[in-house]
Structures are given as C-alpha cells and as structure tokens.
Design a protein around this motif. Structure first.
Motif, PDB file in Angstrom:
ATOM      1  N   VAL A  90       3.906  -1.147  -1.492  1.00 41.72           N
ATOM      2  CA  VAL A  90       5.126  -1.949  -1.324  1.00 41.72           C
ATOM      3  C   VAL A  90       6.339  -1.011  -1.252  1.00 41.72           C
ATOM      4  N   THR A  91       6.329  -0.001  -2.106  1.00 38.24           N
ATOM      5  CA  THR A  91       7.425   0.986  -2.134  1.00 38.24           C
ATOM      6  C   THR A  91       7.430   1.789  -0.830  1.00 38.24           C
ATOM      7  N   ALA A  92       6.237   2.175  -0.374  1.00 37.84           N
ATOM      8  CA  ALA A  92       6.127   2.940   0.877  1.00 37.84           C
ATOM      9  C   ALA A  92       6.661   2.101   2.045  1.00 37.84           C
ATOM     10  N   ALA A  93       6.366   0.807   2.050  1.00 37.61           N
ATOM     11  CA  ALA A  93       6.831  -0.069   3.138  1.00 37.61           C
ATOM     12  C   ALA A  93       8.354  -0.231   3.074  1.00 37.61           C
ATOM     13  N   TYR A  94       8.888  -0.294   1.857  1.00 41.99           N
ATOM     14  CA  TYR A  94      10.366  -0.374   1.696  1.00 41.99           C
ATOM     15  C   TYR A  94      11.004   0.899   2.268  1.00 41.99           C
ATOM     16  N   LEU A  95      10.424   2.045   1.950  1.00 42.42           N
ATOM     17  CA  LEU A  95      10.953   3.312   2.488  1.00 42.42           C
ATOM     18  C   LEU A  95      10.888   3.296   4.028  1.00 42.42           C
ATOM     19  N   GLU A  96       9.787   2.803   4.584  1.00 39.36           N
ATOM     20  CA  GLU A  96       9.665   2.731   6.052  1.00 39.36           C
ATOM     21  C   GLU A  96      10.758   1.850   6.653  1.00 39.36           C
ATOM     22  N   ARG A  97      11.037   0.707   5.994  1.00 41.81           N
ATOM     23  CA  ARG A  97      12.096  -0.193   6.508  1.00 41.81           C
ATOM     24  C   ARG A  97      13.448   0.522   6.482  1.00 41.81           C
ATOM     25  N   LEU A  98      13.682   1.249   5.384  1.00 47.69           N
ATOM     26  CA  LEU A  98      14.959   1.984   5.286  1.00 47.69           C
ATOM     27  C   LEU A  98      15.052   3.023   6.401  1.00 47.69           C
ATOM     28  N   LEU A  99      13.932   3.734   6.638  1.00 38.71           N
ATOM     29  CA  LEU A  99      13.936   4.796   7.654  1.00 38.71           C
ATOM     30  C   LEU A  99      14.187   4.249   9.057  1.00 38.71           C
ATOM     31  N   ALA A 100      13.829   2.976   9.264  1.00 41.30           N
ATOM     32  CA  ALA A 100      14.011   2.368  10.589  1.00 41.30           C
ATOM     33  C   ALA A 100      15.450   1.902  10.816  1.00 41.30           C
ATOM     34  N   ARG A 101      16.241   1.900   9.791  1.00 41.08           N
ATOM     35  CA  ARG A 101      17.638   1.453   9.901  1.00 41.08           C
ATOM     36  C   ARG A 101      18.418   2.486  10.737  1.00 41.08           C
ATOM     37  N   PRO A 102      19.206   2.090  11.757  1.00 40.04           N
ATOM     38  CA  PRO A 102      19.911   3.075  12.583  1.00 40.04           C
ATOM     39  C   PRO A 102      20.795   4.032  11.781  1.00 40.04           C
TER      40      PRO A 102
END
Ligand SMILES: N[C@@H](CCC(=O)N[C@@H](CS)C(=O)NCC(=O)O)C(=O)O
Length: 219
Positions: free
Chosen positions: A184-196
């Motif tokens: 869940v934490t890894a997926a949150y980090l991925e979402r953050l990384l996708a933010r422009p």
C-alpha cells in the motif's frame, strides 16, 4: 520577482517546498546554494543560521521564512492556488499538520540519519544508530500501510502539505531501507511519483543524483 528560494535540487527537505511551489505554479527565483563552497556557505549562514535549506525570501513583504513546513504554510496563505496545501477546514488542516510531522520526524529524519552515516569517515560510523533508524523506518512503513489503505493522498482525495512531506521521505527512505512488502505504501509512493510536480522535481535533481551516497558493500 517577489519570491526567492534558496535550495539544492538534491536536498530532500527542499523537495517538499519545490513540490508545493510546482503544484500551484508559483513563480519564484531559484538560488542553488553549494554548501561545499566556502564563500556561498558563509553568505548563506547569514540567512539561515544553521546553514539549512530550504529558505524563502518574499521581497514584497521583506519576509524571510525558514523551515520547510512553515514555508509551505506561508505559501498556502500568501500564494494560494488550485492545490490547497493547508485545507480551510480546521480539522483537516490539523490532520495535514499531524501527517507532515509524522513524515518529517518518523520517516525523513531516520532516513537522513542513514544517509549522513554513509557520508562519514568509516572510523566514526554509528552502526547501532543506523540499525535503530532502519527499525524506525520499518515501524513507520507499517503505520503508513494501515493509514493509506483505501486512500489516494494523506488526507483522502486531495493533495496537501502532508503529501509534499511524504514524497521525499518515502523516496529516499525506500533507497536506504526498501519499502519492500509494504504494497500500500509502495503504491502511494508510485502515485506521488506520477504527479507532474514530483516528476519535475526528480527531473531537476537527476544531474545531481551521482552525489547521493549509495551503501558501501560490506567487505
Ligand atoms: N527542519 C528543516 C530541515 C532542513 C534540512 O535538514 N535540510 C538539509 C537538506 S535536506 C540541509 O540543509 N542540510 C545541510 C546541512 O545540514 O549542512 C526543514 O524542514 O526545513
């Protein structure tokens, strides 16, 4: 330009403020500070007594603001934009402040401890302190894992100060103590990384990534 930012593109606490600035497209004059340069360091110490960045200076108001969290608080009020870095609702604002403190104290600081140890002369390293810092990261990842289940951002569905704090802490945290099975934490980090805003911060840091101290293999 009214707003100046003193920072370094690789520095994790500066990322917090850069994300906040880029989220709202806030115009600023960048001043990259090279703390290894004696002259630049001496000049910077006059602005920031501990020699820490980020720092902003607001020309129009004559304000110098230190500390990433306080800077984002200032930006939220002085240069508001589409991303409400601190929500209007007092309870949500309190929650944003809590999670900002959580990421700074319990993820960012132990991560910095591990990185700082790698920069030291081997004779002055602190393996016990590093173990403690990694144990703290493990505990924090487990808390985030429960907290972020079913959420997009730290407060739910809108990005805030708390997410600006989470990104550098988790990005570099993952590099010193992998997030691994905390999916869940890894997926949150991925979402953050996708933010422009975050992609831009990472793109601008790329020329400096070779300065990041990787773990020295045990002999
Ligand atoms: N609590 C401060 C921490 C700032 C901080 O630790 N900045 C680091 C860079 S990520 C720094 O300036 N390091 C340089 C040094 O300590 O010499 C904040 O939130 O702004």
């Amino acid at each position: 330009m009214a707003l100046a930012l003193y920072f370094h593109p690789l520095a994790s606490f500066c990322w917090k403020v850069l994300i906040a600035l880029y989220e709202n497209d806030t115009a600023f004059t960048p001043h990259i500070v090279d703390l290894l340069n004696e002259r630049e360091r001496a000049a910077f110490l006059k602005i920031s007594p501990f020699g820490k960045f980020p720092v902003i200076h607001d020309d129009e108001r004559g304000h110098t603001v230190l500390e990433s969290t306080i800077i984002i608080d200032y930006l939220a009020r002085r240069f508001p934009g589409p991303t409400a870095l601190l929500p209007e609702d007092p309870d949500r604002a309190l929650s944003a402040r809590y999670w900002d403190r959580f990421y700074d104290f319990y993820v960012h600081e132990p991560m910095q401890k591990v990185v700082a140890d790698r920069r030291r002369d081997p004779s002055t390293r602190d393996p016990f302190g590093v173990e403690q810092a990694k144990a703290q990261l493990e505990t924090s990842y487990a808390i985030i894992e429960r907290e972020m289940a079913g959420k997009i951002w730290a407060l739910g569905d809108e990005l805030s100060l708390a997410d600006c704090s989470a990104l550098p802490a988790l990005y570099y945290g993952d590099r010193v103590h992998p997030i691994g099975a905390h999916t869940v934490t890894a997926a949150y980090l991925e979402r953050l990384l996708a933010r422009p805003s975050v992609s831009r911060v990472l793109r601008e840091a790329t020329p400096y990534f070779h300065l990041f101290p990787e773990e020295t293999p045990k002999t």
